[in-house]
Design a protein around this motif. Structure first.
Motif, PDB file in Angstrom:
ATOM      1  N   TYR A  33      37.836   8.689 -26.575  1.00  0.00           N
ATOM      2  CA  TYR A  33      36.639   7.432 -27.281  1.00  0.00           C
ATOM      3  C   TYR A  33      35.690   7.413 -28.029  1.00  0.00           C
ATOM      4  CZ  TYR A  33      37.746   6.753 -21.569  1.00  0.00           C
ATOM      5  OH  TYR A  33      37.383   6.707 -20.413  1.00  0.00           O
ATOM      6  N   ILE A  34      35.989   5.993 -28.769  1.00  0.00           N
ATOM      7  CA  ILE A  34      35.110   6.116 -29.823  1.00  0.00           C
ATOM      8  C   ILE A  34      34.299   5.099 -29.114  1.00  0.00           C
ATOM      9  CG2 ILE A  34      34.981   5.010 -32.387  1.00  0.00           C
ATOM     10  CD1 ILE A  34      37.050   7.927 -31.759  1.00  0.00           C
ATOM     11  N   ILE A  35      32.435   4.938 -29.124  1.00  0.00           N
ATOM     12  CA  ILE A  35      31.813   4.022 -29.175  1.00  0.00           C
ATOM     13  C   ILE A  35      31.155   3.938 -29.854  1.00  0.00           C
ATOM     14  CG2 ILE A  35      32.716   4.691 -26.132  1.00  0.00           C
ATOM     15  CD1 ILE A  35      29.686   5.932 -26.214  1.00  0.00           C
ATOM     16  N   GLY A  36      30.484   2.606 -29.909  1.00  0.00           N
ATOM     17  CA  GLY A  36      29.413   2.331 -30.849  1.00  0.00           C
ATOM     18  C   GLY A  36      29.104   1.484 -31.344  1.00  0.00           C
ATOM     19  N   PRO A  37      27.780   0.628 -31.720  1.00  0.00           N
ATOM     20  CA  PRO A  37      27.448  -0.258 -31.741  1.00  0.00           C
ATOM     21  C   PRO A  37      28.274  -1.555 -32.287  1.00  0.00           C
ATOM     22  CG  PRO A  37      26.297   1.050 -32.505  1.00  0.00           C
ATOM     23  CD  PRO A  37      26.845   1.718 -32.381  1.00  0.00           C
ATOM     24  N   THR A  38      28.094  -2.406 -32.692  1.00  0.00           N
ATOM     25  CA  THR A  38      28.925  -3.360 -33.579  1.00  0.00           C
ATOM     26  C   THR A  38      28.466  -3.552 -35.211  1.00  0.00           C
ATOM     27  OG1 THR A  38      28.740  -5.032 -31.980  1.00  0.00           O
ATOM     28  CG2 THR A  38      29.921  -5.689 -34.098  1.00  0.00           C
ATOM     29  N   GLY A  39      29.869  -2.631 -35.900  1.00  0.00           N
ATOM     30  CA  GLY A  39      29.168  -2.553 -37.146  1.00  0.00           C
ATOM     31  C   GLY A  39      29.051  -1.353 -37.512  1.00  0.00           C
ATOM     32  N   ALA A  40      29.296  -0.556 -36.515  1.00  0.00           N
ATOM     33  CA  ALA A  40      28.583   1.098 -36.781  1.00  0.00           C
ATOM     34  C   ALA A  40      29.785   1.737 -37.522  1.00  0.00           C
ATOM     35  CB  ALA A  40      28.572   1.562 -35.096  1.00  0.00           C
ATOM     36  N   GLY A  41      31.193   1.336 -37.296  1.00  0.00           N
ATOM     37  CA  GLY A  41      32.059   1.965 -38.378  1.00  0.00           C
ATOM     38  C   GLY A  41      33.164   1.915 -37.547  1.00  0.00           C
ATOM     39  N   LYS A  42      33.409   1.728 -36.316  1.00  0.00           N
ATOM     40  CA  LYS A  42      34.940   1.898 -35.790  1.00  0.00           C
ATOM     41  C   LYS A  42      35.627   1.119 -36.314  1.00  0.00           C
ATOM     42  CE  LYS A  42      32.930  -0.103 -31.242  1.00  0.00           C
ATOM     43  NZ  LYS A  42      31.582  -0.561 -32.436  1.00  0.00           N
ATOM     44  N   SER A  43      35.908   0.628 -36.270  1.00  0.00           N
ATOM     45  CA  SER A  43      37.026  -0.990 -36.893  1.00  0.00           C
ATOM     46  C   SER A  43      37.767   0.456 -38.021  1.00  0.00           C
ATOM     47  CB  SER A  43      37.137  -1.939 -36.853  1.00  0.00           C
ATOM     48  OG  SER A  43      36.728  -2.457 -35.956  1.00  0.00           O
ATOM     49  N   THR A  44      37.134   0.672 -39.344  1.00  0.00           N
ATOM     50  CA  THR A  44      37.113   1.487 -39.913  1.00  0.00           C
ATOM     51  C   THR A  44      37.698   2.638 -40.194  1.00  0.00           C
ATOM     52  OG1 THR A  44      34.982   0.326 -41.072  1.00  0.00           O
ATOM     53  CG2 THR A  44      36.359   2.220 -42.213  1.00  0.00           C
ATOM     54  N   PHE A  45      36.802   3.464 -39.279  1.00  0.00           N
ATOM     55  CA  PHE A  45      37.750   4.691 -38.132  1.00  0.00           C
ATOM     56  C   PHE A  45      39.183   4.690 -38.705  1.00  0.00           C
ATOM     57  CE2 PHE A  45      38.768   8.081 -35.348  1.00  0.00           C
ATOM     58  CZ  PHE A  45      38.370   8.816 -35.451  1.00  0.00           C
ATOM     59  N   ILE A  46      39.280   3.239 -37.710  1.00  0.00           N
ATOM     60  CA  ILE A  46      41.132   3.163 -36.894  1.00  0.00           C
ATOM     61  C   ILE A  46      42.103   2.515 -38.529  1.00  0.00           C
ATOM     62  CG2 ILE A  46      42.285   1.599 -35.323  1.00  0.00           C
ATOM     63  CD1 ILE A  46      40.880   2.735 -33.570  1.00  0.00           C
TER      64      ILE A  46
END
Ligand code: ADP
Length: 232
Positions: A33-46
């Motif tokens: 799982y990748i979790i974290g608040p909005t703007g953390a960088g999750k979409s960038t990771f993907i």
């Protein structure tokens, strides 16, 4: 297999640091799982995994391919080995379930006989063999997501990215999707799932990577949110 080595991603000529010097390894068949608040960088990771964006520095390696090194013209070929599933399914509304899945095989020139066999096999895996002729609007959300998963799997990808796959689903359908994703990872496909669903993360325990302000702030094998540490 996914390997990030000192990966930094900046936007706006360095004014935004979306990911900062991230290094990690995710093995074959792992469920993360990748979790974290909005703007953390999750979409960038993907986006880096999918090669929608390129790392500003550092190296991203997926299934032995160094994504910093491949040419733009090779990206479509690379993406065939990556399955992606979205919150809103993204099925083609005017095509049947069969056609939605067959499409990915038609573009690589498979014969109708092979396509039929492969699509029916994958529909069986996701439990929708009786829905081949249905259109997306005739299916429930959970069923549509299962079609999207079947489509993502049809080229036998090494890695599957699931971006909030249960975000639009009721608890019962979400559970079915989770069971299916777990089954897929047991068969050897690496699953990277971005989610905000605390209950899901706490119920179906898997390695959980937390991203905050572009850094990995937590990486736990047992999974689960830590409500004492996290305020978001
Ligand atoms: P998350 O998916 O965790 O919400 P993102 O990866 O979308 O986070 O964003 C991380 C940071 O990068 C945020 O500050 C966001 O505003 C910024 N960002 C994302 N994409 C772009 C872009 N294309 N241009 C400029 N800044 C961006």
């Amino acid at each position: 297999m996914i390997k990030f080595t000192n990966v930094t991603k900046m936007y706006r000529k360095g004014r935004v640091h979306a990911l900062n010097n991230v290094s990690l390894f995710i093995g074959k068949g792992e469920f993360v799982y990748i979790i974290g608040p909005t703007g953390a960088g999750k979409s960038t990771f993907i986006k880096l995994l999918y090669r929608e964006e390129k790392a500003t520095s550092g190296e991203v390696e997926v299934n032995g391919t160094n994504l910093s090194k491949i040419r733009n013209s090779r990206v479509p070929y690379y993406r065939r080995k990556i399955g992606v599933v979205f919150q809103d399914y993204k099925l083609l509304p005017k095509k049947t379930v069969f056609e939605n899945i067959a499409f990915a095989l038609e573009v690589i020139g498979k014969s109708p006989r092979v396509i039929r066999k492969q699509v029916l096999t994958i529909l069986q895996l996701v439990g929708l063999e009786d829905k081949a002729k249905a259109f997306p609007h005739e299916l429930s959300g959970g069923q549509q997501q299962r079609v999207a998963i079947a489509r993502a799997l049809i080229n036998n990808p090494g890695v599957m990215i699931a971006d909030e796959p249960t975000g639009n689903l009721d608890p019962e359908s979400s559970k079915e999707i989770m069971k299916l994703l777990e089954e897929i990872s047991k068969r050897g496909t690496t699953i990277v799932m971005v989610t905000h669903d605390r209950q899901m993360v706490n119920t179906y325990k898997h390695r959980t990577i937390t991203i905050e302000s572009g850094f990995i702030s937590n990486d736990t094998m047992g999974g689960g949110y830590n409500d004492n540490l996290q305020t978001w």
